[in-house]
Structure formats: C-alpha cells, structure tokens
Design an enzyme around this catalytic site. Structure first.
Site, PDB file in Angstrom:
ATOM      1  N   SER A 197       2.587   6.863   0.683  1.00  0.00           N
ATOM      2  CA  SER A 197       1.719   6.541   1.812  1.00  0.00           C
ATOM      3  C   SER A 197       0.353   7.176   1.597  1.00  0.00           C
ATOM      4  O   SER A 197       0.262   8.344   1.208  1.00  0.00           O
ATOM      5  CB  SER A 197       2.334   7.061   3.113  1.00  0.00           C
ATOM      6  OG  SER A 197       1.478   6.853   4.209  1.00  0.00           O
ATOM      7  N   THR A 235      -2.773 -11.384   2.622  1.00  0.00           N
ATOM      8  CA  THR A 235      -4.059 -11.056   2.003  1.00  0.00           C
ATOM      9  C   THR A 235      -4.168  -9.548   1.781  1.00  0.00           C
ATOM     10  O   THR A 235      -3.963  -8.752   2.698  1.00  0.00           O
ATOM     11  CB  THR A 235      -5.221 -11.529   2.898  1.00  0.00           C
ATOM     12  OG1 THR A 235      -5.113 -12.944   3.073  1.00  0.00           O
ATOM     13  CG2 THR A 235      -6.565 -11.194   2.274  1.00  0.00           C
ATOM     14  N   CYS A 322       6.733  10.353  13.625  1.00  0.00           N
ATOM     15  CA  CYS A 322       7.314   9.050  13.981  1.00  0.00           C
ATOM     16  C   CYS A 322       8.359   9.194  15.077  1.00  0.00           C
ATOM     17  O   CYS A 322       8.713   8.224  15.735  1.00  0.00           O
ATOM     18  CB  CYS A 322       7.947   8.413  12.753  1.00  0.00           C
ATOM     19  SG  CYS A 322       6.769   8.120  11.415  1.00  0.00           S
TER      20      CYS A 322
END
Length: 385
Positions: A197, A235, A322
């Site tokens: 990450s 994309t 989280c």
C-alpha cells in the site's frame, strides 16, 4: 506539542512523492489506453512506475498489478486464486488468526462460497511456526497467506521460511507486506504474491499493488476493458502509480538507516511505557517492527486513553485504523490469549520518519498521566475511585 504516533494507520505524502505525481494531474493527463500522444505520455508514466517498483522488489515489471490499495490486493490474491483453483478441484486455504481484516474477512466470505479455510493459531507473541503451516497443507490447498508483519502488534512472522516450505510443497504463497516494506528486508525468491500500500510509506492514498509471479493463475475480480494485461480492468491511476514508485524507491533507499533510528526511539518508548504499573507489551519483544509498540494497560478502556492523548496533542490508536469504528476487542490480542478486558485496554503507538526523541519523551509524560487519570475514574478494577 502535537505528536503523530499513528504511522501504521497512514503517513503524510512526502514532498518528493508529490512532485513526482504533479505532472500527471493536469499536464500529462491522458488516458494511458489511448493511442494518441496524450495517452502514450500517460502510458509511459505508468510503465516507468511499474519498472521502478519491480526493480526495487527484484521482480519483472509485468508481475506488478496496480490496485486501489492493499485491501483490494488482498482480496484479489485470495479470491482470484480460489476461483481459479476451483477449476482444478482445489478448495483449501491456509491463513492465520491474526491477519488483517482484508485477508480474514475475505477468507470468511470464501467459506460461504464452499471453500475450506484453516486459521492457524498463534502463540502468546503472535507467531506461527513453519511446522504449523506444513502440517496444515493438504492435497487440495490452493494458497497459503501469512502476513510478513502484523499491523497491530508488529510481530514479524517467519514468512520467508514459510514461503520456502510452500514452494517445496508446490503451493502458492501470498504475503501482506504492507507494514513490513521499508522496515525489514524483503527477498521474494519463494513468494508468489505480495500486497503493498502506498499510503503506509509516505505515498498517496487509494493506490496499492499486488505482485503476482509469472505462472500464478488468478481469476480477475474486476472485469471491463482488460487493462493491466487483463488482470485488473479500469483506467490506471497514473499519478498514484508514479507517486507510489517514488515512495517505494525512497523507502528502500532509506530503510536501513531509518529503521535503526526508529528502533532506538521504539525501545525508548517501550522502556518508558512499561514503567507504568499494570502495563504489558503486546507482541514479540525482539521479533517486531522497528516502529511498533503495542501496550495493554489494565483497568482502563483503550478508546478513552486515545481520546485523552488526543486532547494533549498526541495521535495514537487502539489497533488497526480499519477497525477503529468497531468497539469489539482486537481479534489479534484475543488470539494472543488476552482476556477481552485486557484487549480493551490496548494502545498502539507507531513511529515514523518525522518523530524525534523529544516527542517520545513528551508522549511518555502525557501517557503516564493519562493512564493515572483514567484509573482514578475507572469502574474496572482496584484503581477505580
């Protein structure tokens, strides 16, 4: 004084990273799938980012798949491997009881889809053994997923040895290395998949990657235009990839020196915090990340302690960001054998490149006072008023 000690949750974008990203926001704004010069310019940007990251990791550029973050990468690794392996009659996954929820919740979901999952228990320090992994592998095991280092307690797993065992047994191995990269050396000889990450290493949020070695079969999670060699449609985030690549380069370049510096601060923090009565260090005392210190303080709530520290300018957490809205005790600490009341009194302090010894001393002073104050009003034990 304001002190940020929650670097495991996220980090600020470095100046050098932002400078690397800037051209792709408006100057080189093309779609990297377009055939004209604007698109080719963007395509060159993302391929250069892929090459830079691959060079640092010691893999091929074609083995880097950019994602929206490590949560997507973990999901892709487990689900992609599961649905691909099911075609060959394989349905068994091996992981640990203390994985990040991006892995654990994915594994639990796979169980609802007919897959079998073995959750390996850990010892009181949060470690699994190579013997446990070897004993859990079955003929129909399609993947072993063990994180390199735990995000809450900082314990470093024997992930490289586990990867070797998996290679010898012919079972693909995945590791979530989000917290480990830039802090410990990563040799990926026997690693088939790895999640990273950007925002944990001073890169942009919303950008991650899954490294997938050639020959590893994965069913795509996201279908559409067939981007990234058909592995992950959508994309590409060129600016994010460019910033991620710069963050990766800098993290690896500075890893040895910065890890040594942070280790000194971490030990100072641990030594000082353990002077507080009825405190304990969670995780392995030696085999832990250079920037992680996780404590339990009896007779108080961790959330109350985090808020009390914040009032005095110190940013900390009780565990994974989280999971912060969830007031359930940490699954990691419960797996270590802590009682729910002990797990509720946890505090995670994680260091970064901006922290100083002066900040650590201030944090210890505030922490000691905050614990004492909360214990005076605690309904949980002998320190209650």
């Amino acid at each position: 004084m304001k002190v940020y000690l929650d670097n495991a949750a996220t980090t600020p974008v470095r100046k050098e990273v932002l400078e690397e990203m800037q051209p792709f926001f408006s100057g080189k704004f093309g779609n990297s799938s377009s055939l004209h010069s604007f698109g080719l310019e963007a395509k060159e940007g993302i391929e250069k980012a892929r090459e830079k990251i691959a060079s640092v990791l010691g893999v091929k550029p074609s083995e880097i798949i950019f994602t929206s973050g490590a949560t997507e990468a973990d999901n892709f690794a487990l689900k992609g491997a599961a649905f691909s392996a099911r075609k060959q009659g394989k349905k068994h996954l091996v992981t640990t009881a203390i994985e990040h929820h991006a892995v654990l919740h994915t594994a639990q979901w796979l169980e609802t889809q007919g897959f079998d999952v073995t959750y390996l228990p850990v010892d009181e320090f949060g470690l699994v053994t190579t013997e446990q992994v070897s004993g859990a592998i079955r003929d129909d095991t399609f993947l072993v997923s063990v994180m390199a280092a735990n995000n809450e307690i900082g314990t470093i797993q024997p992930w490289s040895e586990i990867a070797k065992i998996c290679s010898e047994r012919g079972v693909p191995f995945h590791t979530d290395a989000v917290q480990a990269f830039g802090r410990i050396p990563l040799t990926l000889d026997n690693v088939d998949m790895l999640s990273l990450s950007a925002h944990k290493i001073y890169g942009p949020k919303g950008t991650g990657l899954l490294m997938v070695k050639e020959g590893v079969a994965l069913e795509p999670l996201i279908h559409g235009g067939g981007h990234q060699r058909g592995k992950r449609s959508g994309t590409e985030n060129v600016a994010g990839a460019a910033g991620f690549a710069k963050a990766v380069e800098l993290a690896e370049k500075e890893r040895e020196k910065e890890s040594k510096r942070q280790r000194v601060l971490r030990d100072r923090l641990i030594e000082g915090a353990l002077q507080i009565p009825d405190s304990r260090l969670n995780g392995h005392p030696k085999k832990r990340l250079c920037n992680n210190a996780n404590f339990s303080f009896s007779f108080i709530e961790g959330e109350a302690l985090v808020l009390r520290l914040d009032e005095r300018g110190i940013a900390a957490s009780t565990g994974s960001a989280c999971s912060s809205p969830n007031l359930e005790p940490s699954h990691v600490l419960l797996a270590l054998g802590l009682k729910p009341s002990e797990a509720h009194g946890s505090l995670r302090l994680t260091l970064g490149r901006h922290n100083s010894a002066r900040e650590i001393d201030y944090a210890l002073e505030v922490l000691s006072g905050a614990v004492a104050e909360l214990r005076k009003i605690s309904p949980f034990g002998k320190h209650g008023g």
